[in-house]
Motif scaffolding. Structure first.
Motif, PDB file in Angstrom:
ATOM      1  N   LEU A  59       0.860  -1.085  -0.019  1.00 47.84           N
ATOM      2  CA  LEU A  59       0.051  -0.005  -0.089  1.00 47.84           C
ATOM      3  C   LEU A  59       0.915   1.124   0.058  1.00 47.84           C
ATOM      4  O   LEU A  59       0.453   2.252  -0.597  1.00 47.84           O
ATOM      5  CB  LEU A  59      -1.188   0.047   1.279  1.00 47.84           C
ATOM      6  CG  LEU A  59      -2.086  -1.231   1.104  1.00 47.84           C
ATOM      7  CD1 LEU A  59      -2.798  -1.101   2.421  1.00 47.84           C
ATOM      8  CD2 LEU A  59      -2.929  -0.976  -0.140  1.00 47.84           C
ATOM      9  N   VAL A  60       2.019   1.165   0.595  1.00 43.60           N
ATOM     10  CA  VAL A  60       2.959   2.413   0.686  1.00 43.60           C
ATOM     11  C   VAL A  60       3.498   2.590  -0.903  1.00 43.60           C
ATOM     12  O   VAL A  60       3.604   3.685  -1.512  1.00 43.60           O
ATOM     13  CB  VAL A  60       4.131   2.215   1.760  1.00 43.60           C
ATOM     14  CG1 VAL A  60       5.296   3.250   1.669  1.00 43.60           C
ATOM     15  CG2 VAL A  60       3.589   2.303   2.948  1.00 43.60           C
ATOM     16  N   LEU A  61       3.754   1.424  -1.439  1.00 44.13           N
ATOM     17  CA  LEU A  61       4.258   1.336  -2.716  1.00 44.13           C
ATOM     18  C   LEU A  61       3.277   2.078  -3.812  1.00 44.13           C
ATOM     19  O   LEU A  61       3.715   2.822  -4.580  1.00 44.13           O
ATOM     20  CB  LEU A  61       4.471   0.023  -3.335  1.00 44.13           C
ATOM     21  CG  LEU A  61       5.332  -0.287  -4.434  1.00 44.13           C
ATOM     22  CD1 LEU A  61       6.205  -1.570  -4.311  1.00 44.13           C
ATOM     23  CD2 LEU A  61       4.407  -0.406  -5.615  1.00 44.13           C
ATOM     24  N   ALA A  62       1.937   1.776  -3.540  1.00 41.99           N
ATOM     25  CA  ALA A  62       1.003   2.238  -4.248  1.00 41.99           C
ATOM     26  C   ALA A  62       0.892   3.717  -4.232  1.00 41.99           C
ATOM     27  O   ALA A  62       0.740   4.260  -4.968  1.00 41.99           O
ATOM     28  CB  ALA A  62      -0.303   1.519  -4.044  1.00 41.99           C
ATOM     29  N   ALA A  63       1.001   4.189  -2.640  1.00 40.86           N
ATOM     30  CA  ALA A  63       0.823   5.567  -2.680  1.00 40.86           C
ATOM     31  C   ALA A  63       1.759   6.325  -3.106  1.00 40.86           C
ATOM     32  O   ALA A  63       1.810   7.685  -3.570  1.00 40.86           O
ATOM     33  CB  ALA A  63       0.932   5.981  -1.242  1.00 40.86           C
ATOM     34  N   GLY A  64       3.159   5.452  -3.290  1.00 42.64           N
ATOM     35  CA  GLY A  64       4.281   6.344  -3.964  1.00 42.64           C
ATOM     36  C   GLY A  64       4.417   6.417  -5.503  1.00 42.64           C
ATOM     37  O   GLY A  64       5.208   6.990  -5.945  1.00 42.64           O
ATOM     38  N   VAL A  65       3.305   5.607  -6.197  1.00 40.89           N
ATOM     39  CA  VAL A  65       3.405   5.777  -7.759  1.00 40.89           C
ATOM     40  C   VAL A  65       3.270   7.314  -8.448  1.00 40.89           C
ATOM     41  O   VAL A  65       3.923   7.178  -9.279  1.00 40.89           O
ATOM     42  CB  VAL A  65       2.311   4.717  -8.202  1.00 40.89           C
ATOM     43  CG1 VAL A  65       1.994   4.604  -9.675  1.00 40.89           C
ATOM     44  CG2 VAL A  65       2.588   3.240  -7.866  1.00 40.89           C
TER      45      VAL A  65
END
Length: 395
Positions: free
Chosen positions: A105-111
């Motif tokens: 979810l953190v990865l998705a937020a950083g896209v």
């Protein structure tokens, strides 16, 4: 030996490699829950790619889409392959997976920031996932009674740790070095499984792996259907009703045929005990999944252009869609159709249709033309398969 199906209250059990020949091995609800977290990242990557193309930055958008999608795909694949070999489903295992889900979810937020050139957040999310993955491999190395598999687990833990340090260190590198170091790190990531399993495979299960990849492909195709649905919603508003309806119809025909083509036969037939073939199959899914998601991007771009948004031509927008479809058809043919060895499978029907799909942007209705070409591909494939079956029955 096969592990018994655990109860929810099991606190801890010894982590050991599962039986690769275990019968009725299917994806767990935890794995499906894990996939749902990743679909958020896939959706974000598709949206950002579409925005970049609409702003006239197609090359920039494609480069960042490829980089971001690699992080998403590789983190997902690392978990899926480990879970196929070492799914103890006890409390420590579930908590480690929870940490990986949080990282996703953190990865998705950083896209969105990554597409702007700032990979800090996406690297943090990736690090959270990979550090949790290292803890799982260390546990397997310590607890697995099989010395060969324990050695494989140690190699994974060391390789992932070294590369993760590289990913974090990359954030402080001069900008001129970052691209080249990115390429080096990607190559390193791809080599870790090859080196780790060079003399003994981990206990991954072919049918389970095939199901996991199939389910994730299905989720990605679902994201593409969502894009077609958005086009239908625009069509219902009354603006450019005919063109948007044809775009939606072409998109649905295309995605339906993509689904049919991918699941036409059991995918575990392409997975054997030969790790080289398994690696080709698994690594090839980067293009399968990435192109499937990009088909949705193409539909979003097409709908936006008909609505008057964007700074590119309709031809350029259709080219994104047709290229994604052509890549999916070609790679799926190479992974799922051609290896089966039949005369129909070895025919060049699929590459020929892929080439024709690349020409659809020159037609008045490129999305519908692509959908119709994919329908023809499906019909001819079914005809060839039926003819082959009849010939075998006659002989």
């Amino acid at each position: 030996m096969s592990l018994p199906k655990p109860a929810a209250h099991v606190l801890r059990r010894t982590m050991r490699g599962r039986d690769p020949g275990e019968e009725h091995r299917t994806a767990t609800t935890l794995e499906l829950f894990f996939d749902l977290c990743f679909v958020v990242a896939v959706s974000q990557a598709s949206i950002q790619f579409a925005e970049q193309v609409l702003e006239g930055h197609a090359a920039h958008g494609l480069a960042y889409y490829a980089a971001v999608f690699f992080a998403i795909w590789w983190a997902w694949m690392g978990f899926s392959w480990f879970a196929s070999a070492y799914d103890t489903d006890d409390v420590p295992y579930r908590l480690a997976v929870f940490v990986q889900m949080a990282g996703a979810l953190v990865l998705a937020a950083g896209v969105p920031e990554a597409f702007a050139g700032d990979f800090t957040v996406i690297t943090i999310g990736y690090a959270i996932m990979r550090i949790s993955s290292v803890s799982q491999w260390i546990r397997a190395a310590v607890e697995d009674p099989d010395p060969a598999r324990a050695r494989v687990a140690r190699r994974y833990a060391i390789g992932i740790s070294v590369l993760q340090a590289g990913w974090i260190g990359r954030l402080w590198m001069p900008e001129a070095w970052q691209l080249w170091f990115f390429i080096v790190l990607v190559a390193g990531e791809l080599l870790v499984p090859v080196i780790s399993e060079r003399d003994a495979p981990s206990a991954w299960h072919p049918e389970h792996i095939a199901e996991r990849f199939g389910l994730f492909t299905l989720i990605v195709l679902g994201e593409t259907v969502k894009s077609a649905t958005i086009a239908v919603q625009h069509a219902l508003d009354g603006a450019h009703l005919l063109q948007l309806s044809l775009l939606a119809l072409g998109g649905l025909l295309t995605v339906f045929t993509m689904w049919w083509m991918y699941f036409a036969r059991p995918n575990d037939e392409g997975l054997v005990t030969d790790n080289r073939q398994a690696f080709r199959w698994g690594y090839g899914h980067y293009l399968v999944l990435g192109s499937a998601a990009a088909v949705g991007t193409g539909l979003e771009i097409g709908a936006a252009l008909l609505d008057g948004h964007g700074h590119i031509s309709a031809f350029a927008g259709a080219w994104v869609f047709s290229t994604a479809v052509a890549v999916f058809v070609t790679v799926t043919w190479l992974l799922h159709v051609r290896p089966h060895g039949s005369k129909a499978a070895r025919s060049l029907l699929h590459p020929a249709v892929a080439l024709l799909v690349l020409l659809t942007p020159f037609t008045p209705e490129p999305y519908l033309a692509t959908g119709l070409l994919m329908t023809v591909l499906l019909a001819l494939s079914l005809y060839n398969a039926n003819r082959t079956t009849r010939r075998k029955a006659f002989l």
